[in-house]
Design a protein around this motif. Structure first.
Motif, PDB file in Angstrom:
ATOM      1  N   MET A   1       0.832  -1.208   0.000  1.00 17.04           N
ATOM      2  CA  MET A   1       0.000   0.000   0.000  1.00 17.04           C
ATOM      3  C   MET A   1       0.862   1.253   0.000  1.00 17.04           C
ATOM      4  O   MET A   1       1.807   1.354   0.788  1.00 17.04           O
ATOM      5  N   GLY A   2       0.527   2.189  -0.874  1.00 19.76           N
ATOM      6  CA  GLY A   2       1.265   3.440  -0.896  1.00 19.76           C
ATOM      7  C   GLY A   2       0.862   4.323  -2.055  1.00 19.76           C
ATOM      8  O   GLY A   2       0.014   3.960  -2.874  1.00 19.76           O
ATOM      9  N   THR A   3       1.462   5.483  -2.148  1.00 22.01           N
ATOM     10  CA  THR A   3       1.225   6.380  -3.272  1.00 22.01           C
ATOM     11  C   THR A   3       2.019   5.895  -4.486  1.00 22.01           C
ATOM     12  O   THR A   3       2.937   5.070  -4.364  1.00 22.01           O
ATOM     13  N   LEU A   4       1.676   6.433  -5.646  1.00 22.35           N
ATOM     14  CA  LEU A   4       2.432   6.076  -6.842  1.00 22.35           C
ATOM     15  C   LEU A   4       3.902   6.462  -6.700  1.00 22.35           C
ATOM     16  O   LEU A   4       4.794   5.771  -7.213  1.00 22.35           O
ATOM     17  N   LYS A   5       4.175   7.543  -5.991  1.00 19.41           N
ATOM     18  CA  LYS A   5       5.555   7.956  -5.763  1.00 19.41           C
ATOM     19  C   LYS A   5       6.299   6.916  -4.925  1.00 19.41           C
ATOM     20  O   LYS A   5       7.455   6.562  -5.223  1.00 19.41           O
ATOM     21  N   GLN A   6       5.641   6.423  -3.891  1.00 18.23           N
ATOM     22  CA  GLN A   6       6.263   5.398  -3.045  1.00 18.23           C
ATOM     23  C   GLN A   6       6.477   4.108  -3.824  1.00 18.23           C
ATOM     24  O   GLN A   6       7.506   3.443  -3.668  1.00 18.23           O
ATOM     25  N   PHE A   7       5.536   3.756  -4.686  1.00 23.58           N
ATOM     26  CA  PHE A   7       5.721   2.571  -5.530  1.00 23.58           C
ATOM     27  C   PHE A   7       6.880   2.784  -6.502  1.00 23.58           C
ATOM     28  O   PHE A   7       7.670   1.868  -6.757  1.00 23.58           O
ATOM     29  N   GLU A   8       6.987   3.980  -7.047  1.00 20.70           N
ATOM     30  CA  GLU A   8       8.090   4.302  -7.959  1.00 20.70           C
ATOM     31  C   GLU A   8       9.443   4.080  -7.274  1.00 20.70           C
ATOM     32  O   GLU A   8      10.361   3.472  -7.850  1.00 20.70           O
ATOM     33  N   GLN A   9       9.546   4.548  -6.041  1.00 16.76           N
ATOM     34  CA  GLN A   9      10.789   4.370  -5.279  1.00 16.76           C
ATOM     35  C   GLN A   9      11.016   2.903  -4.921  1.00 16.76           C
ATOM     36  O   GLN A   9      12.151   2.409  -4.951  1.00 16.76           O
ATOM     37  N   LEU A  10       9.931   2.197  -4.607  1.00 16.20           N
ATOM     38  CA  LEU A  10      10.040   0.765  -4.285  1.00 16.20           C
ATOM     39  C   LEU A  10      10.566  -0.018  -5.481  1.00 16.20           C
ATOM     40  O   LEU A  10      11.468  -0.858  -5.346  1.00 16.20           O
ATOM     41  N   LEU A  11      10.029   0.260  -6.648  1.00 16.53           N
ATOM     42  CA  LEU A  11      10.410  -0.499  -7.837  1.00 16.53           C
ATOM     43  C   LEU A  11      11.874  -0.285  -8.202  1.00 16.53           C
ATOM     44  O   LEU A  11      12.538  -1.203  -8.703  1.00 16.53           O
ATOM     45  N   ILE A  12      12.393   0.914  -7.946  1.00 19.18           N
ATOM     46  CA  ILE A  12      13.816   1.165  -8.197  1.00 19.18           C
ATOM     47  C   ILE A  12      14.667   0.195  -7.378  1.00 19.18           C
ATOM     48  O   ILE A  12      15.642  -0.384  -7.878  1.00 19.18           O
TER      49      ILE A  12
ATOM     50  N   LEU B   1       9.367  -9.236 -11.118  1.00 18.42           N
ATOM     51  CA  LEU B   1       8.163  -8.860 -10.378  1.00 18.42           C
ATOM     52  C   LEU B   1       7.953  -7.355 -10.419  1.00 18.42           C
ATOM     53  O   LEU B   1       6.819  -6.876 -10.567  1.00 18.42           O
ATOM     54  N   ALA B   2       9.052  -6.594 -10.319  1.00 14.29           N
ATOM     55  CA  ALA B   2       8.948  -5.130 -10.378  1.00 14.29           C
ATOM     56  C   ALA B   2       8.360  -4.686 -11.710  1.00 14.29           C
ATOM     57  O   ALA B   2       7.532  -3.760 -11.768  1.00 14.29           O
ATOM     58  N   ALA B   3       8.756  -5.337 -12.791  1.00 11.03           N
ATOM     59  CA  ALA B   3       8.228  -4.988 -14.117  1.00 11.03           C
ATOM     60  C   ALA B   3       6.728  -5.254 -14.194  1.00 11.03           C
ATOM     61  O   ALA B   3       5.968  -4.472 -14.774  1.00 11.03           O
ATOM     62  N   ARG B   4       6.291  -6.359 -13.585  1.00  4.14           N
ATOM     63  CA  ARG B   4       4.864  -6.689 -13.604  1.00  4.14           C
ATOM     64  C   ARG B   4       4.056  -5.700 -12.760  1.00  4.14           C
ATOM     65  O   ARG B   4       2.958  -5.298 -13.144  1.00  4.14           O
ATOM     66  N   ILE B   5       4.599  -5.315 -11.620  1.00  2.19           N
ATOM     67  CA  ILE B   5       3.905  -4.329 -10.779  1.00  2.19           C
ATOM     68  C   ILE B   5       3.797  -2.995 -11.508  1.00  2.19           C
ATOM     69  O   ILE B   5       2.741  -2.351 -11.502  1.00  2.19           O
ATOM     70  N   GLU B   6       4.882  -2.583 -12.153  1.00  2.00           N
ATOM     71  CA  GLU B   6       4.877  -1.318 -12.887  1.00  2.00           C
ATOM     72  C   GLU B   6       3.829  -1.338 -13.987  1.00  2.00           C
ATOM     73  O   GLU B   6       3.061  -0.375 -14.164  1.00  2.00           O
ATOM     74  N   GLN B   7       3.764  -2.433 -14.739  1.00  2.00           N
ATOM     75  CA  GLN B   7       2.785  -2.553 -15.818  1.00  2.00           C
ATOM     76  C   GLN B   7       1.360  -2.491 -15.269  1.00  2.00           C
ATOM     77  O   GLN B   7       0.489  -1.830 -15.835  1.00  2.00           O
ATOM     78  N   ALA B   8       1.128  -3.187 -14.147  1.00  2.00           N
ATOM     79  CA  ALA B   8      -0.204  -3.200 -13.543  1.00  2.00           C
ATOM     80  C   ALA B   8      -0.621  -1.805 -13.082  1.00  2.00           C
ATOM     81  O   ALA B   8      -1.768  -1.386 -13.276  1.00  2.00           O
ATOM     82  N   LEU B   9       0.308  -1.077 -12.476  1.00  2.00           N
ATOM     83  CA  LEU B   9      -0.002   0.274 -12.001  1.00  2.00           C
ATOM     84  C   LEU B   9      -0.307   1.217 -13.170  1.00  2.00           C
ATOM     85  O   LEU B   9      -1.228   2.031 -13.098  1.00  2.00           O
ATOM     86  N   GLN B  10       0.441   1.100 -14.242  1.00  2.00           N
ATOM     87  CA  GLN B  10       0.202   1.947 -15.409  1.00  2.00           C
ATOM     88  C   GLN B  10      -1.154   1.641 -16.036  1.00  2.00           C
ATOM     89  O   GLN B  10      -1.904   2.546 -16.412  1.00  2.00           O
ATOM     90  N   ALA B  11      -1.495   0.350 -16.104  1.00  2.00           N
ATOM     91  CA  ALA B  11      -2.753  -0.056 -16.727  1.00  2.00           C
ATOM     92  C   ALA B  11      -3.965   0.316 -15.894  1.00  2.00           C
ATOM     93  O   ALA B  11      -5.076   0.416 -16.414  1.00  2.00           O
ATOM     94  N   SER B  12      -3.762   0.540 -14.586  1.00  2.00           N
ATOM     95  CA  SER B  12      -4.899   0.805 -13.699  1.00  2.00           C
ATOM     96  C   SER B  12      -5.413   2.233 -13.803  1.00  2.00           C
ATOM     97  O   SER B  12      -6.449   2.562 -13.231  1.00  2.00           O
ATOM     98  N   ASN B  13      -4.721   3.102 -14.531  1.00  2.00           N
ATOM     99  CA  ASN B  13      -5.222   4.466 -14.732  1.00  2.00           C
ATOM    100  C   ASN B  13      -6.526   4.434 -15.524  1.00  2.00           C
ATOM    101  O   ASN B  13      -6.709   3.595 -16.407  1.00  2.00           O
TER     102      ASN B  13
END
Length: 395
Positions: free
Chosen positions: A83-94, A106-118
Protein backbone atom coordinates in the motif's frame (compact mmCIF):
# COMPACT_ATOMS: atom_id res chain seq x y z
CA UNK A 1 -13.17 28.70 5.95
CA UNK A 2 -15.90 28.02 3.36
CA UNK A 3 -15.97 24.22 3.60
CA UNK A 4 -14.08 20.97 3.76
CA UNK A 5 -14.11 18.26 1.10
CA UNK A 6 -12.67 14.79 1.41
CA UNK A 7 -11.60 14.31 -2.20
CA UNK A 8 -11.29 10.93 -3.89
CA UNK A 9 -8.52 10.91 -6.51
CA UNK A 10 -8.81 7.86 -8.76
CA UNK A 11 -5.84 8.37 -11.06
CA UNK A 12 -3.11 10.72 -12.22
CA UNK A 13 -5.44 12.55 -14.59
CA UNK A 14 -7.80 13.49 -11.76
CA UNK A 15 -4.84 14.47 -9.59
CA UNK A 16 -3.59 16.84 -12.28
CA UNK A 17 -7.07 18.36 -12.72
CA UNK A 18 -7.38 19.06 -9.00
CA UNK A 19 -3.89 20.51 -8.67
CA UNK A 20 -4.46 22.82 -11.65
CA UNK A 21 -7.81 23.86 -10.23
CA UNK A 22 -6.04 24.95 -7.04
CA UNK A 23 -3.48 26.87 -9.11
CA UNK A 24 -0.38 25.00 -8.04
CA UNK A 25 2.98 25.78 -9.64
CA UNK A 26 3.67 23.83 -12.85
CA UNK A 27 6.78 22.16 -11.43
CA UNK A 28 4.92 21.43 -8.20
CA UNK A 29 2.13 19.75 -10.14
CA UNK A 30 4.59 17.33 -11.74
CA UNK A 31 6.09 16.53 -8.35
CA UNK A 32 2.78 16.16 -6.53
CA UNK A 33 0.80 14.09 -9.07
CA UNK A 34 2.38 10.73 -8.11
CA UNK A 35 2.12 11.66 -4.44
CA UNK A 36 -1.62 12.28 -4.79
CA UNK A 37 -2.73 8.84 -5.99
CA UNK A 38 -2.94 5.88 -3.59
CA UNK A 39 -2.82 2.26 -4.70
CA UNK A 40 -3.07 -1.10 -2.94
CA UNK A 41 -1.45 -3.96 -4.87
CA UNK A 42 -2.10 -7.57 -3.87
CA UNK A 43 0.52 -10.14 -4.89
CA UNK A 44 -0.23 -13.83 -4.42
CA UNK A 45 2.01 -16.72 -3.46
CA UNK A 46 5.22 -14.89 -2.57
CA UNK A 47 8.09 -16.72 -0.88
CA UNK A 48 8.56 -15.53 2.73
CA UNK A 49 12.03 -14.03 2.25
CA UNK A 50 10.86 -12.18 -0.87
CA UNK A 51 7.77 -10.89 0.95
CA UNK A 52 9.95 -9.63 3.79
CA UNK A 53 12.21 -7.75 1.35
CA UNK A 54 9.19 -6.07 -0.27
CA UNK A 55 7.71 -5.20 3.12
CA UNK A 56 10.91 -3.66 4.47
CA UNK A 57 11.60 -1.71 1.30
CA UNK A 58 8.06 -0.30 1.19
CA UNK A 59 8.15 0.62 4.87
CA UNK A 60 11.39 2.51 4.25
CA UNK A 61 9.60 4.58 1.59
CA UNK A 62 6.82 5.53 3.99
CA UNK A 63 4.34 3.02 2.58
CA UNK A 64 2.98 -0.15 4.11
CA UNK A 65 2.81 -3.86 3.35
CA UNK A 66 0.80 -6.61 5.02
CA UNK A 67 1.93 -10.25 5.05
CA UNK A 68 0.87 -13.34 6.94
CA UNK A 69 1.91 -13.11 10.58
CA UNK A 70 3.99 -16.31 10.23
CA UNK A 71 6.04 -14.98 7.31
CA UNK A 72 8.87 -13.74 9.54
CA UNK A 73 9.48 -17.37 10.56
CA UNK A 74 9.75 -18.57 6.97
CA UNK A 75 7.64 -21.54 5.96
CA UNK A 76 4.83 -21.39 3.42
CA UNK A 77 4.32 -18.80 0.71
CA UNK A 78 2.24 -15.77 1.58
CA UNK A 79 0.06 -13.22 -0.15
CA UNK A 80 1.17 -9.63 0.34
CA UNK A 81 -0.81 -6.39 0.19
CA UNK A 82 1.45 -3.46 -0.70
CA UNK A 83 0.00 0.00 0.00
CA UNK A 84 1.27 3.44 -0.90
CA UNK A 85 1.22 6.38 -3.27
CA UNK A 86 2.43 6.08 -6.84
CA UNK A 87 5.56 7.96 -5.76
CA UNK A 88 6.26 5.40 -3.04
CA UNK A 89 5.72 2.57 -5.53
CA UNK A 90 8.09 4.30 -7.96
CA UNK A 91 10.79 4.37 -5.28
CA UNK A 92 10.04 0.76 -4.29
CA UNK A 93 10.41 -0.50 -7.84
CA UNK A 94 13.82 1.16 -8.20
CA UNK A 95 15.06 -0.89 -5.25
CA UNK A 96 13.36 -4.13 -6.32
CA UNK A 97 14.99 -4.01 -9.76
CA UNK A 98 18.44 -4.47 -8.20
CA UNK A 99 17.37 -7.29 -5.88
CA UNK A 100 17.81 -11.04 -6.55
CA UNK A 101 15.12 -13.77 -6.20
CA UNK A 102 13.20 -12.75 -9.34
CA UNK A 103 12.30 -9.33 -7.94
CA UNK A 104 13.40 -7.53 -11.10
CA UNK A 105 10.77 -9.43 -13.09
CA UNK A 106 8.16 -8.86 -10.38
CA UNK A 107 8.95 -5.13 -10.38
CA UNK A 108 8.23 -4.99 -14.12
CA UNK A 109 4.86 -6.69 -13.60
CA UNK A 110 3.90 -4.33 -10.78
CA UNK A 111 4.88 -1.32 -12.89
CA UNK A 112 2.78 -2.55 -15.82
CA UNK A 113 -0.20 -3.20 -13.54
CA UNK A 114 0.00 0.27 -12.00
CA UNK A 115 0.20 1.95 -15.41
CA UNK A 116 -2.75 -0.06 -16.73
CA UNK A 117 -4.90 0.80 -13.70
CA UNK A 118 -5.22 4.47 -14.73
CA UNK A 119 -8.79 5.27 -15.79
CA UNK A 120 -8.24 7.17 -19.05
CA UNK A 121 -7.33 4.24 -21.27
CA UNK A 122 -7.69 4.33 -25.07
CA UNK A 123 -7.67 1.38 -27.45
CA UNK A 124 -7.81 1.20 -31.25
CA UNK A 125 -8.47 -2.24 -32.73
CA UNK A 126 -7.93 -2.95 -36.42
CA UNK A 127 -10.86 -4.40 -38.34
CA UNK A 128 -10.76 -5.99 -41.80
CA UNK A 129 -10.98 -3.76 -44.87
CA UNK A 130 -8.90 -0.99 -43.30
CA UNK A 131 -11.35 0.06 -40.60
CA UNK A 132 -10.84 0.48 -36.84
CA UNK A 133 -12.96 0.36 -33.71
CA UNK A 134 -12.13 2.77 -30.88
CA UNK A 135 -12.68 1.89 -27.23
CA UNK A 136 -12.12 3.96 -24.10
CA UNK A 137 -13.94 7.16 -25.07
CA UNK A 138 -17.72 6.73 -25.07
CA UNK A 139 -18.94 3.32 -23.93
CA UNK A 140 -19.80 1.09 -26.89
CA UNK A 141 -22.88 -1.13 -27.13
CA UNK A 142 -22.71 -4.62 -28.55
CA UNK A 143 -26.20 -5.65 -29.67
CA UNK A 144 -27.05 -9.33 -29.13
CA UNK A 145 -28.51 -11.12 -32.16
CA UNK A 146 -29.18 -14.83 -31.69
CA UNK A 147 -30.33 -16.81 -34.72
CA UNK A 148 -31.15 -19.80 -32.52
CA UNK A 149 -34.36 -21.57 -31.50
CA UNK A 150 -33.34 -21.94 -27.85
CA UNK A 151 -31.48 -18.85 -26.58
CA UNK A 152 -32.89 -17.76 -23.22
CA UNK A 153 -34.01 -14.27 -24.30
CA UNK A 154 -34.59 -14.05 -28.05
CA UNK A 155 -34.57 -17.71 -29.11
CA UNK A 156 -36.73 -18.35 -32.19
CA UNK A 157 -37.38 -14.69 -33.02
CA UNK A 158 -34.79 -14.19 -35.76
CA UNK A 159 -34.33 -17.56 -37.44
CA UNK A 160 -34.85 -16.24 -40.99
CA UNK A 161 -32.06 -14.12 -42.53
CA UNK A 162 -34.43 -11.25 -43.33
CA UNK A 163 -35.73 -11.24 -39.73
CA UNK A 164 -32.17 -11.20 -38.39
CA UNK A 165 -31.18 -8.36 -40.71
CA UNK A 166 -34.21 -6.27 -39.75
CA UNK A 167 -33.34 -6.73 -36.08
CA UNK A 168 -29.72 -5.75 -36.76
CA UNK A 169 -30.87 -2.61 -38.59
CA UNK A 170 -33.22 -1.79 -35.71
CA UNK A 171 -30.45 -2.17 -33.11
CA UNK A 172 -28.07 0.02 -35.11
CA UNK A 173 -30.76 2.69 -35.46
CA UNK A 174 -31.25 2.55 -31.68
CA UNK A 175 -27.54 3.02 -31.01
CA UNK A 176 -25.73 -0.33 -31.24
CA UNK A 177 -22.08 0.03 -32.26
CA UNK A 178 -21.44 -3.67 -32.87
CA UNK A 179 -23.71 -6.60 -33.77
CA UNK A 180 -22.85 -9.89 -32.04
CA UNK A 181 -24.23 -12.70 -34.19
CA UNK A 182 -24.57 -16.15 -32.65
CA UNK A 183 -25.97 -19.46 -33.87
CA UNK A 184 -25.49 -21.58 -30.75
CA UNK A 185 -27.13 -20.95 -27.39
CA UNK A 186 -24.72 -20.65 -24.46
CA UNK A 187 -27.41 -20.96 -21.79
CA UNK A 188 -26.91 -23.75 -19.23
CA UNK A 189 -28.23 -27.07 -20.55
CA UNK A 190 -28.44 -25.94 -24.19
CA UNK A 191 -28.30 -28.69 -26.82
CA UNK A 192 -24.95 -28.92 -28.66
CA UNK A 193 -25.09 -27.96 -32.33
CA UNK A 194 -22.98 -29.27 -35.21
CA UNK A 195 -20.81 -27.00 -37.32
CA UNK A 196 -23.09 -27.59 -40.30
CA UNK A 197 -26.20 -26.51 -38.37
CA UNK A 198 -24.46 -23.50 -36.83
CA UNK A 199 -23.20 -22.36 -40.23
CA UNK A 200 -26.67 -22.85 -41.74
CA UNK A 201 -28.02 -20.46 -39.12
CA UNK A 202 -25.43 -17.69 -39.09
CA UNK A 203 -23.96 -17.43 -42.60
CA UNK A 204 -27.17 -16.49 -44.51
CA UNK A 205 -28.00 -13.95 -41.79
CA UNK A 206 -24.46 -12.54 -41.92
CA UNK A 207 -24.61 -12.15 -45.72
CA UNK A 208 -27.89 -10.26 -45.44
CA UNK A 209 -26.55 -8.01 -42.66
CA UNK A 210 -23.32 -7.35 -44.50
CA UNK A 211 -25.25 -6.29 -47.61
CA UNK A 212 -27.54 -3.89 -45.72
CA UNK A 213 -25.03 -2.69 -43.09
CA UNK A 214 -21.61 -2.84 -44.80
CA UNK A 215 -19.81 -0.58 -42.32
CA UNK A 216 -21.22 -1.83 -39.00
CA UNK A 217 -18.78 -4.11 -37.13
CA UNK A 218 -20.11 -7.65 -36.72
CA UNK A 219 -18.67 -10.20 -34.31
CA UNK A 220 -19.28 -13.91 -34.68
CA UNK A 221 -20.20 -15.48 -31.33
CA UNK A 222 -18.93 -19.06 -31.56
CA UNK A 223 -16.89 -21.80 -29.93
CA UNK A 224 -16.11 -23.34 -33.32
CA UNK A 225 -13.06 -22.36 -35.37
CA UNK A 226 -14.66 -23.58 -38.61
CA UNK A 227 -17.64 -21.32 -38.05
CA UNK A 228 -15.37 -18.40 -37.19
CA UNK A 229 -13.28 -18.95 -40.34
CA UNK A 230 -16.32 -19.12 -42.59
CA UNK A 231 -17.92 -16.05 -40.96
CA UNK A 232 -14.75 -13.98 -41.33
CA UNK A 233 -14.58 -14.90 -45.00
CA UNK A 234 -18.18 -13.78 -45.38
CA UNK A 235 -17.53 -10.38 -43.83
CA UNK A 236 -17.55 -10.75 -40.04
CA UNK A 237 -15.07 -8.42 -38.35
CA UNK A 238 -14.02 -10.21 -35.19
CA UNK A 239 -14.49 -13.30 -33.05
CA UNK A 240 -16.34 -13.55 -29.74
CA UNK A 241 -15.27 -16.88 -28.24
CA UNK A 242 -17.28 -17.76 -25.09
CA UNK A 243 -14.75 -20.47 -24.21
CA UNK A 244 -11.79 -18.12 -23.91
CA UNK A 245 -9.97 -19.84 -26.83
CA UNK A 246 -10.10 -23.22 -25.08
CA UNK A 247 -12.97 -25.11 -26.76
CA UNK A 248 -11.36 -25.38 -30.20
CA UNK A 249 -7.59 -25.66 -30.57
CA UNK A 250 -7.74 -24.04 -34.04
CA UNK A 251 -9.47 -20.84 -32.90
CA UNK A 252 -6.21 -19.05 -32.11
CA UNK A 253 -4.82 -19.98 -35.52
CA UNK A 254 -7.94 -18.62 -37.24
CA UNK A 255 -7.84 -15.33 -35.31
CA UNK A 256 -4.11 -14.91 -35.91
CA UNK A 257 -4.44 -15.76 -39.59
CA UNK A 258 -7.13 -13.16 -40.22
CA UNK A 259 -5.49 -10.62 -37.89
CA UNK A 260 -8.92 -9.77 -36.53
CA UNK A 261 -9.87 -8.67 -33.01
CA UNK A 262 -10.92 -11.45 -30.67
CA UNK A 263 -12.93 -11.37 -27.45
CA UNK A 264 -11.46 -13.70 -24.84
CA UNK A 265 -14.16 -14.58 -22.33
CA UNK A 266 -13.51 -16.24 -19.01
CA UNK A 267 -15.37 -19.52 -18.75
CA UNK A 268 -14.48 -22.03 -16.05
CA UNK A 269 -17.53 -24.27 -16.00
CA UNK A 270 -17.97 -25.94 -12.63
CA UNK A 271 -16.58 -22.99 -10.69
CA UNK A 272 -14.65 -24.18 -7.64
CA UNK A 273 -13.02 -20.87 -6.72
CA UNK A 274 -10.95 -20.30 -3.60
CA UNK A 275 -10.05 -16.69 -4.51
CA UNK A 276 -12.47 -15.50 -7.20
CA UNK A 277 -10.76 -12.38 -8.52
CA UNK A 278 -7.23 -13.78 -8.35
CA UNK A 279 -8.17 -17.00 -10.11
CA UNK A 280 -10.17 -15.32 -12.89
CA UNK A 281 -7.33 -12.88 -13.50
CA UNK A 282 -4.94 -15.82 -13.59
CA UNK A 283 -7.13 -17.77 -16.04
CA UNK A 284 -7.38 -14.74 -18.33
CA UNK A 285 -3.62 -14.20 -18.15
CA UNK A 286 -3.12 -17.81 -19.26
CA UNK A 287 -5.52 -17.27 -22.17
CA UNK A 288 -3.70 -14.08 -23.17
CA UNK A 289 -0.38 -15.92 -23.09
CA UNK A 290 -1.85 -18.65 -25.33
CA UNK A 291 -3.15 -15.99 -27.71
CA UNK A 292 0.20 -14.19 -27.85
CA UNK A 293 2.16 -17.40 -28.40
CA UNK A 294 -0.29 -18.39 -31.14
CA UNK A 295 0.28 -15.16 -33.07
CA UNK A 296 -2.67 -12.98 -32.03
CA UNK A 297 -1.48 -9.39 -31.65
CA UNK A 298 -1.74 -7.97 -28.12
CA UNK A 299 -3.57 -4.91 -29.40
CA UNK A 300 -6.31 -7.03 -30.97
CA UNK A 301 -7.74 -8.60 -27.80
CA UNK A 302 -10.78 -7.67 -25.70
CA UNK A 303 -11.37 -9.44 -22.39
CA UNK A 304 -14.70 -10.48 -20.87
CA UNK A 305 -14.93 -11.71 -17.24
CA UNK A 306 -17.70 -14.12 -18.25
CA UNK A 307 -20.62 -13.07 -16.07
CA UNK A 308 -22.90 -16.07 -15.52
CA UNK A 309 -20.47 -18.63 -16.92
CA UNK A 310 -19.60 -21.02 -14.09
CA UNK A 311 -20.25 -18.37 -11.43
CA UNK A 312 -22.87 -18.05 -8.73
CA UNK A 313 -25.12 -15.00 -8.52
CA UNK A 314 -23.03 -13.66 -5.64
CA UNK A 315 -19.83 -14.16 -7.62
CA UNK A 316 -21.35 -12.26 -10.56
CA UNK A 317 -22.04 -9.28 -8.31
CA UNK A 318 -18.50 -9.47 -6.91
CA UNK A 319 -17.08 -9.37 -10.45
CA UNK A 320 -19.12 -6.33 -11.40
CA UNK A 321 -18.18 -4.52 -8.19
CA UNK A 322 -14.47 -5.25 -8.68
CA UNK A 323 -14.37 -4.97 -12.47
CA UNK A 324 -11.71 -2.25 -12.30
CA UNK A 325 -9.19 -4.89 -11.19
CA UNK A 326 -9.20 -6.30 -14.73
CA UNK A 327 -7.58 -3.10 -15.97
CA UNK A 328 -4.22 -4.55 -14.90
CA UNK A 329 -4.40 -6.77 -18.01
CA UNK A 330 -4.28 -3.59 -20.14
CA UNK A 331 -7.04 -4.72 -22.49
CA UNK A 332 -10.47 -3.31 -23.33
CA UNK A 333 -13.17 -4.84 -21.13
CA UNK A 334 -16.48 -6.20 -22.42
CA UNK A 335 -19.27 -6.82 -19.89
CA UNK A 336 -22.25 -9.05 -20.66
CA UNK A 337 -25.02 -8.85 -18.04
CA UNK A 338 -28.14 -8.42 -20.14
CA UNK A 339 -31.28 -10.17 -18.84
CA UNK A 340 -29.36 -12.98 -17.14
CA UNK A 341 -30.88 -15.13 -14.42
CA UNK A 342 -28.92 -13.57 -11.57
CA UNK A 343 -30.56 -10.24 -12.43
CA UNK A 344 -34.02 -11.76 -12.07
CA UNK A 345 -33.11 -13.37 -8.74
CA UNK A 346 -31.80 -10.08 -7.38
CA UNK A 347 -35.01 -8.34 -8.43
CA UNK A 348 -37.02 -11.00 -6.59
CA UNK A 349 -39.09 -12.00 -9.63
CA UNK A 350 -37.72 -14.43 -12.20
CA UNK A 351 -40.70 -13.80 -14.50
CA UNK A 352 -40.46 -10.00 -14.53
CA UNK A 353 -38.77 -8.03 -17.29
CA UNK A 354 -35.10 -7.54 -16.41
CA UNK A 355 -34.40 -4.36 -18.34
CA UNK A 356 -33.99 -2.10 -15.30
CA UNK A 357 -31.88 -4.64 -13.43
CA UNK A 358 -29.71 -5.21 -16.49
CA UNK A 359 -29.19 -1.47 -16.89
CA UNK A 360 -28.25 -1.11 -13.22
CA UNK A 361 -25.60 -3.83 -13.55
CA UNK A 362 -24.30 -2.40 -16.82
CA UNK A 363 -24.05 1.14 -15.47
CA UNK A 364 -22.09 0.02 -12.40
CA UNK A 365 -19.86 -2.03 -14.69
CA UNK A 366 -19.17 1.00 -16.87
CA UNK A 367 -18.32 3.10 -13.82
CA UNK A 368 -15.89 0.36 -12.83
CA UNK A 369 -14.12 0.13 -16.17
CA UNK A 370 -16.21 -1.62 -18.84
CA UNK A 371 -15.47 -0.22 -22.30
CA UNK A 372 -18.30 -2.05 -24.06
CA UNK A 373 -21.52 -3.68 -22.83
CA UNK A 374 -23.28 -6.59 -24.51
CA UNK A 375 -27.03 -5.92 -24.34
CA UNK A 376 -30.43 -6.87 -25.78
CA UNK A 377 -32.34 -3.66 -24.99
CA UNK A 378 -30.41 -1.16 -27.07
CA UNK A 379 -32.50 1.99 -26.88
CA UNK A 380 -32.73 1.91 -23.08
CA UNK A 381 -29.02 1.13 -22.82
CA UNK A 382 -28.01 4.02 -25.07
CA UNK A 383 -30.02 6.47 -22.98
CA UNK A 384 -28.50 5.22 -19.74
CA UNK A 385 -24.97 5.33 -21.15
CA UNK A 386 -25.44 8.89 -22.43
CA UNK A 387 -25.82 9.92 -18.80
CA UNK A 388 -23.22 7.64 -17.25
CA UNK A 389 -20.52 8.65 -19.75
CA UNK A 390 -21.10 12.29 -18.79
CA UNK A 391 -20.78 11.39 -15.10
CA UNK A 392 -17.59 9.39 -15.67
CA UNK A 393 -15.90 12.33 -17.36
CA UNK A 394 -17.12 14.99 -14.96
CA UNK A 395 -14.79 16.49 -12.37
Amino acid sequence: MDGIRVVRINDTHEAEELLREIGADEMGIKIMIPKSVFRAVKINGIRPHVANIIKQEMLSKGGEAAVNRQTILGGENTDILVMGTLKQFEQLLIKLRIQPFGLKKLAARIEQALQASNSNRRFSLKLPRGRTIELGMSTLIMGVLNVTPDSFFDGGLYLQPDQACLRAEEMVAQGADVIDLGGVSTRPGATPVSFEEEAKRVIPALREIRQKLPDVPVSIDTFNAQTARMALREGADFINDPSGLKADAEMIEVAAGFGCPVIVQHNRMGGGYQDLMTEILGDLEEALTMAHEGGIQDGQIIIDPGIGFGKTAEQNFTLIKNLAEFKVLDKPILLGVSNKAFIGRAMGDMDAERVTGSLAAAVVGVMNGADMVRMHNIEETRRALAVIDKIRRAW
